[in-house]
Design a protein around this motif. Structure first.
Motif, PDB file in Angstrom:
ATOM      1  N   GLU A 114       0.823  -1.202   0.000  1.00 24.72           N
ATOM      2  CA  GLU A 114       0.000   0.000   0.000  1.00 24.72           C
ATOM      3  C   GLU A 114       0.858   1.254   0.000  1.00 24.72           C
ATOM      4  OE1 GLU A 114      -2.294  -0.512   3.498  1.00 24.72           O
ATOM      5  OE2 GLU A 114      -3.144  -2.417   2.829  1.00 24.72           O
ATOM      6  N   PHE A 115       1.843   1.300   0.880  1.00 23.65           N
ATOM      7  CA  PHE A 115       2.657   2.509   0.992  1.00 23.65           C
ATOM      8  C   PHE A 115       3.648   2.639  -0.161  1.00 23.65           C
ATOM      9  CE2 PHE A 115       0.808   2.665   5.128  1.00 23.65           C
ATOM     10  CZ  PHE A 115       0.862   4.004   5.498  1.00 23.65           C
ATOM     11  N   PHE A 116       4.063   1.533  -0.749  1.00 23.47           N
ATOM     12  CA  PHE A 116       4.893   1.626  -1.943  1.00 23.47           C
ATOM     13  C   PHE A 116       4.123   2.337  -3.047  1.00 23.47           C
ATOM     14  CE2 PHE A 116       6.236   0.033  -6.074  1.00 23.47           C
ATOM     15  CZ  PHE A 116       7.609   0.284  -6.043  1.00 23.47           C
ATOM     16  N   VAL A 162       7.123   2.026   6.362  1.00 19.50           N
ATOM     17  CA  VAL A 162       8.483   2.541   6.196  1.00 19.50           C
ATOM     18  C   VAL A 162       9.254   1.702   5.183  1.00 19.50           C
ATOM     19  CG1 VAL A 162      10.576   3.216   7.420  1.00 19.50           C
ATOM     20  CG2 VAL A 162       8.384   3.362   8.576  1.00 19.50           C
ATOM     21  N   VAL A 163       9.009   0.408   5.165  1.00 20.89           N
ATOM     22  CA  VAL A 163       9.654  -0.451   4.161  1.00 20.89           C
ATOM     23  C   VAL A 163       9.197  -0.055   2.765  1.00 20.89           C
ATOM     24  CG1 VAL A 163       9.855  -2.807   3.291  1.00 20.89           C
ATOM     25  CG2 VAL A 163       9.989  -2.375   5.750  1.00 20.89           C
ATOM     26  N   GLY A 164       7.902   0.182   2.597  1.00 18.71           N
ATOM     27  CA  GLY A 164       7.383   0.611   1.298  1.00 18.71           C
ATOM     28  C   GLY A 164       8.008   1.910   0.838  1.00 18.71           C
ATOM     29  N   GLY A 192      14.496   4.970  11.023  1.00 20.06           N
ATOM     30  CA  GLY A 192      13.140   4.987  11.546  1.00 20.06           C
ATOM     31  C   GLY A 192      12.669   3.608  11.980  1.00 20.06           C
ATOM     32  N   ILE A 193      13.050   2.577  11.249  1.00 20.96           N
ATOM     33  CA  ILE A 193      12.683   1.210  11.622  1.00 20.96           C
ATOM     34  C   ILE A 193      13.278   0.846  12.980  1.00 20.96           C
ATOM     35  CG2 ILE A 193      13.044  -1.221  11.031  1.00 20.96           C
ATOM     36  CD1 ILE A 193      12.701  -0.447   8.106  1.00 20.96           C
ATOM     37  N   GLY A 222       9.580   7.444  13.714  1.00 17.37           N
ATOM     38  CA  GLY A 222       9.512   6.033  14.049  1.00 17.37           C
ATOM     39  C   GLY A 222       9.018   5.793  15.463  1.00 17.37           C
ATOM     40  N   PHE A 223       9.482   6.611  16.395  1.00 17.50           N
ATOM     41  CA  PHE A 223       9.084   6.491  17.791  1.00 17.50           C
ATOM     42  C   PHE A 223       7.581   6.662  17.942  1.00 17.50           C
ATOM     43  CE2 PHE A 223       8.750   8.113  22.191  1.00 17.50           C
ATOM     44  CZ  PHE A 223       9.429   7.100  22.855  1.00 17.50           C
ATOM     45  N   ASN A 224       7.000   7.600  17.192  1.00 13.78           N
ATOM     46  CA  ASN A 224       5.569   7.874  17.267  1.00 13.78           C
ATOM     47  C   ASN A 224       4.749   6.958  16.376  1.00 13.78           C
ATOM     48  OD1 ASN A 224       4.926  10.674  18.783  1.00 13.78           O
ATOM     49  ND2 ASN A 224       6.941  10.769  17.864  1.00 13.78           N
ATOM     50  N   PHE A 225       5.208   6.770  15.156  1.00 18.39           N
ATOM     51  CA  PHE A 225       4.430   6.023  14.177  1.00 18.39           C
ATOM     52  C   PHE A 225       4.232   4.573  14.604  1.00 18.39           C
ATOM     53  CE2 PHE A 225       3.966   4.023   9.868  1.00 18.39           C
ATOM     54  CZ  PHE A 225       2.783   4.656   9.533  1.00 18.39           C
TER      55      PHE A 225
END
Length: 444
Positions: free
Chosen positions: A41-43, A178-180, A304-305, A361-364
């Motif tokens: 989806e994010f990609f 984040v991977v996407g 971020g990961i 990353g901390f929030n998401f």
């Protein structure tokens, strides 16, 4: 009411125990499908977002200056986020009538075909205004489809995890986003850095859109392999992760839905403030090569990961509510100081991206679990899907457009103030949630 770090209700725990013992369903089984689904989806969305900066102003809006062309491209970016809540309504109805498998199949097929078709859209010089109309229509198709990709696996993952790891597993669905992003950034960076500018704008930019279809096919089969089994159907029904009518959901939990939209608002705004907006600023106002910046962005995604993994681990020890409050304050501090780094050369850009992705990353990591945990079992599925769609629309949908417009008119500090407003909204929403006892139910 349970506290924001309260445990799951007995029914959910019993459902988890029964399913795991009788059907051998583990959180890791769900995690694989969730990550693959979110990645696809994010990609798709970030392929469009990147192209809206480095491709569409030249191919779709060549009659405008680069800044105005980018702003209109960001209008197209926003179209999908505006269409997403409508897609949620449409596909929730489809889910209720024909089941989750049919809904996911139609939604992912629409998402994949819309994305691939974008790679076939001719330039403005070839098709004129029809090129803009086609791209806008396909972008709306993406948004409608994304509204239908909500499958309930994210809250199910948190519910089925053991109590001492529930925060960590609730974080896992967010990794796919984040991977996407990272995959899209690396793919575009490779094309930009290996092709001539003419070849890239002529045909090279199309390849990421074509790749999206293959990723969506893999994601579809990975998710159907999970949701279309008796074991998971029983888990969904046991934990009442089934669609309810929108009207009844809003009548019973409308106040929570409204408040829930603002809880992750700062995080979703932050997502575009460290991805799409800085790319546009660098591309328009600096000499930084876009390929280099995209690699920096991919490196930031990797950082971020790591921040997300730490956040998931920490939430099981101090509770999600503390992380949300600390994270909102961190976003506010970033909004006031970090935007100035974008004019600080490559070192400043790297600092902006790395610090931004750590905070993001901390929030998401907490956003998916937070949304699902706001609701009890009766309306969790539909209400979570609607809150997610609306919060992405208000938080992220207009962020690149507003930030670029404000920073062009008043300077980069104005973009920071825009992000700060999101942090303030989130802090107020969190305070109200505690004050009126709208506490998460059913998971940490």
């Amino acid at each position: 009411m349970a506290s924001m770090t309260g445990s799951a209700p007995p029914a959910a725990q019993n459902g988890r125990t029964t399913s795991e013992d009788d059907h051998h369903v583990s959180p890791s089984d769900i995690a694989v499908g969730v990550i693959i689904g979110r990645t696809s989806e994010f990609f798709d969305f970030f392929v469009f977002a990147i192209a809206s900066v480095i491709v569409f102003p030249a191919r779709i809006f060549p009659f405008l200056d680069p800044l105005t062309g980018t702003l209109w491209s960001f209008v197209l970016v926003a179209l999908a986020f505006v269409a997403r809540p409508l897609g949620t309504v449409i596909f929730t109805a489809l889910d209720r009538r024909h089941g989750r498998v049919t809904k996911l199949t139609v939604a992912l097929f629409l998402l994949g075909t819309s994305t691939v078709a974008m790679g076939l859209v001719p330039s403005y010089e070839t098709a004129g205004w029809w090129a803009i109309a086609m791209l806008a229509l396909l972008r709306i198709g993406q948004g409608l489809a994304l509204g239908g990709t909500w499958d309930g696996l994210a809250p199910l993952l948190a519910i089925t995890a053991s109590k001492d790891k529930r925060g960590f597993y609730a974080m896992i669905p967010q990794l796919g986003a984040v991977v996407g992003l990272a995959v899209a950034a690396v793919l575009f960076a490779y094309l930009v850095m290996t092709l001539s500018a003419a070849d890239f704008l002529d045909w090279g930019w199309r390849y990421p859109f074509f790749v999206a279809f293959a990723i969506n096919v893999v994601a579809l089969f990975a998710r159907l392999r999970i949701v279309d089994t008796p074991e998971f159907k029983e888990l969904f029904e046991t934990n009442e992760l089934t669609p309810t009518g929108l009207r009844s959901t809003l009548s019973q939990d409308g106040r929570t839905v409204l408040l829930g939209v603002f809880v992750p608002l700062a995080t979703f705004a932050m997502f575009h403030m460290v991805t799409v907006f800085p790319l546009s600023w660098i591309f328009l106002y600096t000499d930084e090569a876009p390929g280099t910046f995209l690699l920096i962005e991919a490196a930031g995604a990797a950082v971020g990961i790591l921040a997300m993994l730490f956040s998931g681990w920490l939430s099981d020890r101090i509770g999600r509510d503390r992380i949300l409050v600390w994270g909102a304050w961190a976003i506010g501090a970033f909004a006031l100081t970090a935007p100035l780094l974008l004019n600080g050369g490559q070192a400043g850009v790297v600092a902006y991206m790395m610090v931004g992705f750590v905070i993001l990353g901390f929030n998401f990591a907490q956003s998916s679990g937070t949304i699902a945990s706001l609701f009890d079992r009766r309306n969790r599925y539909t209400a979570s899907a609607m809150v997610s769609a609306l919060s992405w629309m208000f938080g992220a949908g207009f962020a690149p457009l507003a930030a670029l417009l404000l920073s062009t008119w008043f300077g980069l500090f104005a973009a920071g103030l825009y992000l700060l407003s999101g942090a303030v909204c989130t802090l107020i929403a969190l305070a109200l949630a505690r004050q009126i006892s709208l506490q998460p139910k059913g998971q940490d």
